[in-house]
Scaffold this motif. Sequence first.
Motif, PDB file in Angstrom:
ATOM      1  N   MET A 142      30.507  43.418  37.808  1.00 36.41           N
ATOM      2  CA  MET A 142      29.536  42.618  38.698  1.00 36.41           C
ATOM      3  C   MET A 142      28.576  42.339  38.825  1.00 36.41           C
ATOM      4  N   ALA A 143      27.811  41.680  39.365  1.00 37.22           N
ATOM      5  CA  ALA A 143      27.012  40.374  39.410  1.00 37.22           C
ATOM      6  C   ALA A 143      25.287  40.815  39.932  1.00 37.22           C
ATOM      7  N   PHE A 144      24.750  39.882  39.272  1.00 36.98           N
ATOM      8  CA  PHE A 144      23.180  40.156  39.582  1.00 36.98           C
ATOM      9  C   PHE A 144      23.002  38.016  40.453  1.00 36.98           C
ATOM     10  N   ALA A 145      21.577  38.684  40.851  1.00 35.89           N
ATOM     11  CA  ALA A 145      20.665  37.657  40.518  1.00 35.89           C
ATOM     12  C   ALA A 145      21.280  36.384  39.629  1.00 35.89           C
ATOM     13  N   THR A 168      18.961  44.383  32.109  1.00 34.90           N
ATOM     14  CA  THR A 168      18.953  43.325  31.462  1.00 34.90           C
ATOM     15  C   THR A 168      18.531  42.880  30.439  1.00 34.90           C
ATOM     16  N   GLN A 169      18.806  42.254  30.043  1.00 38.34           N
ATOM     17  CA  GLN A 169      18.169  41.490  28.282  1.00 38.34           C
ATOM     18  C   GLN A 169      17.457  40.848  29.121  1.00 38.34           C
ATOM     19  N   GLU A 170      17.492  40.234  29.738  1.00 39.40           N
ATOM     20  CA  GLU A 170      16.768  38.576  30.549  1.00 39.40           C
ATOM     21  C   GLU A 170      15.455  39.630  31.352  1.00 39.40           C
ATOM     22  N   ARG A 171      16.063  39.972  32.425  1.00 43.05           N
ATOM     23  CA  ARG A 171      14.912  40.851  32.978  1.00 43.05           C
ATOM     24  C   ARG A 171      14.035  41.786  33.159  1.00 43.05           C
TER      25      ARG A 171
END
Length: 265
Positions: free
Chosen positions: A197-200, A99-102
């Motif tokens: 799809m989904a993440f936190a 992911t770009q963020e984490r």
Amino acid sequence: MSYPRQPAASIAVADRARSGQTNWPDRSERRPQRARPLTRRYEVAYLTGSGQIESTTRLAPALPQFEDAFSAIARGTLITTDRGPISIEDLVPGTRVLTQERGPEPVLWIGSMTLYPASSTPGIDSGGLVRVTADRFGYARPMSDLLLGPTARLLHRHARVAEIIGTQAAFAPARGFIDGMGVIRVDPISPVAVFHMAFAGHRTIRANGIEIESFHPGLATDAALDPELMALFLAFFPHIKRYEDFGPLAHPRLTTFETEGFLMT
């Protein structure tokens, strides 16, 4: 992760309780029966709190708020993970996606449904698929033709994005880029499995080398669904207890109209 093939009959009609009688005893006409809503079969795989993978299949209304959660990424799309590209249908909850963020982060939830040809579902427009041809947005962006579902959004960087919303990048509907050449609408002639799809939290991931968003219901779904439908919607997301748990958007979103405006500049 592979999901069992569903028959075309998975687009079904839900039974709705009839309206009660009015309090006017001298009026003989009955209230006209409301049109019964179509339902769709949705499949979910998710990671439990103990790290186990569970899956379920449910029927729910074929409403945009539900379908948006299951229809962004077409079968065969390569998702960038910490182990290299993996086809979306082969992902399982717990796979660490870049992911770009984490950075690498485990997928908590994968949803899927099937889009059917218009001829098999009269009166229903699935919105079509969107094919982004190789290199449409620059070298290896995407690295090969990318087939997206009707609800997919791409991370778009453009000088006018800052003018419109004050940020350098925003998620833009893929269908807003349709130009008949590099980005094309595709109406399936046979059933096509689509996924999300989904993440936190809301994340930016890579599909065939191009940045797209993970699932987030947005800021308006909470107001668009009545309490009963909202409870049904949230039941699809075991890792979510309240609507607010989806968290903030990673980037603002553009409308299709705003995105189409970029093609004019």
